[in-house]
Motif scaffolding. Structure first.
Motif, PDB file in Angstrom:
ATOM      1  N   PRO A  69       0.825  -1.204   0.000  1.00  0.00           N
ATOM      2  CA  PRO A  69       0.000   0.000   0.000  1.00  0.00           C
ATOM      3  C   PRO A  69       0.863   1.261   0.000  1.00  0.00           C
ATOM      4  O   PRO A  69       2.026   1.238   0.399  1.00  0.00           O
ATOM      5  CB  PRO A  69      -0.816  -0.104   1.282  1.00  0.00           C
ATOM      6  CG  PRO A  69      -0.319  -1.259   2.033  1.00  0.00           C
ATOM      7  CD  PRO A  69       0.661  -2.000   1.190  1.00  0.00           C
ATOM      8  N   TRP A  70       0.283   2.361  -0.431  1.00  0.00           N
ATOM      9  CA  TRP A  70       1.019   3.622  -0.518  1.00  0.00           C
ATOM     10  C   TRP A  70       1.468   4.102   0.858  1.00  0.00           C
ATOM     11  O   TRP A  70       2.414   4.862   0.966  1.00  0.00           O
ATOM     12  CB  TRP A  70       0.169   4.688  -1.206  1.00  0.00           C
ATOM     13  CG  TRP A  70      -1.102   5.022  -0.491  1.00  0.00           C
ATOM     14  CD1 TRP A  70      -2.323   4.447  -0.684  1.00  0.00           C
ATOM     15  CD2 TRP A  70      -1.277   5.993   0.525  1.00  0.00           C
ATOM     16  NE1 TRP A  70      -3.250   4.999   0.149  1.00  0.00           N
ATOM     17  CE2 TRP A  70      -2.636   5.965   0.903  1.00  0.00           C
ATOM     18  CE3 TRP A  70      -0.440   6.891   1.171  1.00  0.00           C
ATOM     19  CZ2 TRP A  70      -3.170   6.780   1.882  1.00  0.00           C
ATOM     20  CZ3 TRP A  70      -0.971   7.717   2.149  1.00  0.00           C
ATOM     21  CH2 TRP A  70      -2.318   7.657   2.491  1.00  0.00           C
ATOM     22  N   PRO A 120      -6.238   1.604   0.831  1.00  0.00           N
ATOM     23  CA  PRO A 120      -5.270   1.020  -0.091  1.00  0.00           C
ATOM     24  C   PRO A 120      -5.704   1.213  -1.550  1.00  0.00           C
ATOM     25  O   PRO A 120      -6.879   1.449  -1.845  1.00  0.00           O
ATOM     26  CB  PRO A 120      -5.248  -0.460   0.268  1.00  0.00           C
ATOM     27  CG  PRO A 120      -6.318  -0.684   1.249  1.00  0.00           C
ATOM     28  CD  PRO A 120      -6.886   0.610   1.667  1.00  0.00           C
ATOM     29  N   GLN A 121      -4.765   1.119  -2.447  1.00  0.00           N
ATOM     30  CA  GLN A 121      -4.973   1.408  -3.870  1.00  0.00           C
ATOM     31  C   GLN A 121      -6.084   0.576  -4.494  1.00  0.00           C
ATOM     32  O   GLN A 121      -6.858   1.077  -5.307  1.00  0.00           O
ATOM     33  CB  GLN A 121      -3.671   1.180  -4.629  1.00  0.00           C
ATOM     34  CG  GLN A 121      -3.784   1.452  -6.096  1.00  0.00           C
ATOM     35  CD  GLN A 121      -2.762   2.425  -6.573  1.00  0.00           C
ATOM     36  OE1 GLN A 121      -1.821   2.704  -5.870  1.00  0.00           O
ATOM     37  NE2 GLN A 121      -2.959   2.952  -7.751  1.00  0.00           N
ATOM     38  N   GLU A 122      -6.199  -0.683  -4.131  1.00  0.00           N
ATOM     39  CA  GLU A 122      -7.186  -1.536  -4.783  1.00  0.00           C
ATOM     40  C   GLU A 122      -8.628  -1.171  -4.436  1.00  0.00           C
ATOM     41  O   GLU A 122      -9.556  -1.597  -5.114  1.00  0.00           O
ATOM     42  CB  GLU A 122      -6.915  -3.024  -4.499  1.00  0.00           C
ATOM     43  CG  GLU A 122      -6.811  -3.393  -3.061  1.00  0.00           C
ATOM     44  CD  GLU A 122      -5.411  -3.281  -2.500  1.00  0.00           C
ATOM     45  OE1 GLU A 122      -5.272  -3.515  -1.290  1.00  0.00           O
ATOM     46  OE2 GLU A 122      -4.469  -2.954  -3.228  1.00  0.00           O
ATOM     47  N   GLU A 123      -8.862  -0.377  -3.403  1.00  0.00           N
ATOM     48  CA  GLU A 123     -10.217   0.019  -3.025  1.00  0.00           C
ATOM     49  C   GLU A 123     -10.569   1.434  -3.480  1.00  0.00           C
ATOM     50  O   GLU A 123     -11.733   1.830  -3.416  1.00  0.00           O
ATOM     51  CB  GLU A 123     -10.373  -0.063  -1.507  1.00  0.00           C
ATOM     52  CG  GLU A 123     -10.206  -1.455  -0.960  1.00  0.00           C
ATOM     53  CD  GLU A 123     -10.226  -1.485   0.555  1.00  0.00           C
ATOM     54  OE1 GLU A 123     -10.743  -0.529   1.172  1.00  0.00           O
ATOM     55  OE2 GLU A 123      -9.726  -2.454   1.128  1.00  0.00           O
ATOM     56  N   GLN A 124      -9.604   2.195  -3.944  1.00  0.00           N
ATOM     57  CA  GLN A 124      -9.818   3.607  -4.231  1.00  0.00           C
ATOM     58  C   GLN A 124     -10.812   3.847  -5.355  1.00  0.00           C
ATOM     59  O   GLN A 124     -11.701   4.700  -5.230  1.00  0.00           O
ATOM     60  CB  GLN A 124      -8.481   4.282  -4.556  1.00  0.00           C
ATOM     61  CG  GLN A 124      -7.553   4.336  -3.372  1.00  0.00           C
ATOM     62  CD  GLN A 124      -6.165   4.805  -3.730  1.00  0.00           C
ATOM     63  OE1 GLN A 124      -5.867   5.114  -4.879  1.00  0.00           O
ATOM     64  NE2 GLN A 124      -5.289   4.845  -2.740  1.00  0.00           N
ATOM     65  N   SER A 135     -13.262   1.986  -6.532  1.00  0.00           N
ATOM     66  CA  SER A 135     -14.653   1.638  -6.213  1.00  0.00           C
ATOM     67  C   SER A 135     -15.282   2.706  -5.317  1.00  0.00           C
ATOM     68  O   SER A 135     -16.471   3.020  -5.469  1.00  0.00           O
ATOM     69  CB  SER A 135     -14.729   0.255  -5.558  1.00  0.00           C
ATOM     70  OG  SER A 135     -14.033   0.247  -4.334  1.00  0.00           O
ATOM     71  N   TRP A 150      -6.689   9.247   0.697  1.00  0.00           N
ATOM     72  CA  TRP A 150      -5.435   8.801   0.092  1.00  0.00           C
ATOM     73  C   TRP A 150      -4.788  10.018  -0.532  1.00  0.00           C
ATOM     74  O   TRP A 150      -5.446  11.018  -0.809  1.00  0.00           O
ATOM     75  CB  TRP A 150      -5.623   7.643  -0.886  1.00  0.00           C
ATOM     76  CG  TRP A 150      -6.493   7.878  -2.067  1.00  0.00           C
ATOM     77  CD1 TRP A 150      -6.111   8.317  -3.294  1.00  0.00           C
ATOM     78  CD2 TRP A 150      -7.901   7.655  -2.166  1.00  0.00           C
ATOM     79  NE1 TRP A 150      -7.177   8.384  -4.141  1.00  0.00           N
ATOM     80  CE2 TRP A 150      -8.299   7.985  -3.477  1.00  0.00           C
ATOM     81  CE3 TRP A 150      -8.874   7.205  -1.274  1.00  0.00           C
ATOM     82  CZ2 TRP A 150      -9.607   7.882  -3.899  1.00  0.00           C
ATOM     83  CZ3 TRP A 150     -10.167   7.109  -1.704  1.00  0.00           C
ATOM     84  CH2 TRP A 150     -10.528   7.435  -2.994  1.00  0.00           C
ATOM     85  N   ASP A 199      -7.094  11.684  -8.703  1.00  0.00           N
ATOM     86  CA  ASP A 199      -7.902  10.541  -9.132  1.00  0.00           C
ATOM     87  C   ASP A 199      -9.353  10.939  -9.398  1.00  0.00           C
ATOM     88  O   ASP A 199      -9.969  10.442 -10.336  1.00  0.00           O
ATOM     89  CB  ASP A 199      -7.854   9.433  -8.082  1.00  0.00           C
ATOM     90  CG  ASP A 199      -6.472   8.835  -7.917  1.00  0.00           C
ATOM     91  OD1 ASP A 199      -5.627   9.029  -8.817  1.00  0.00           O
ATOM     92  OD2 ASP A 199      -6.231   8.182  -6.883  1.00  0.00           O
TER      93      ASP A 199
END
Length: 113
Positions: free
Chosen positions: A2-3, A56-60, A62, A92, A98
């Motif tokens: 994660p970032w 974390p990036q994978e949830e951003q 959605s 984030w 984004d």
């Protein structure tokens, strides 16, 4: 990773990674004052005192999609969409960038003008 992995590791162990430059180390030590760890989440204390969860990036995407396309008032500009995400308690570091990108790619926004 994660970032926010460097911040989390520093908060938990007080060890700074060797591969970081001296400026990055100073920034990490300064930034840690704005974060706190409560297993299993990292939270950021914003300038206005609001506490938000680091995503974390994978949830951003959605989360951005849900806030931008919400049935109770969606398809606003990037700043408004980012504001909705922040009001939901998420954070984030590239949120505004984004949100602008998702508005640029939204077909319905382009059709409505």
């Amino acid at each position: 990773m994660p970032w926010f992995a460097d911040v989390t590791n520093f908060l938990l162990t007080d060890i700074v990674l060797c591969e970081l430059s001296s400026n990055q180390r100073k920034k990490l030590k300064w930034d840690r004052l704005d974060y706190y760890w409560d297993e299993p989440y990292l939270f950021k204390i914003c300038n206005d005192g609001v506490i938000q969860i680091c995503v974390p990036q994978e949830e951003q995407m959605s989360i951005l999609d849900a806030c931008h396309s919400s049935p109770y008032g969606g398809h606003h500009g990037g700043a408004r969409t980012a504001s909705k995400v922040l009001s939901c308690g998420f954070y984030w570091h590239t949120l505004y960038k984004d949100a602008g990108e998702i508005v640029k790619r939204c077909d319905e926004c382009h059709r409505d003008g």
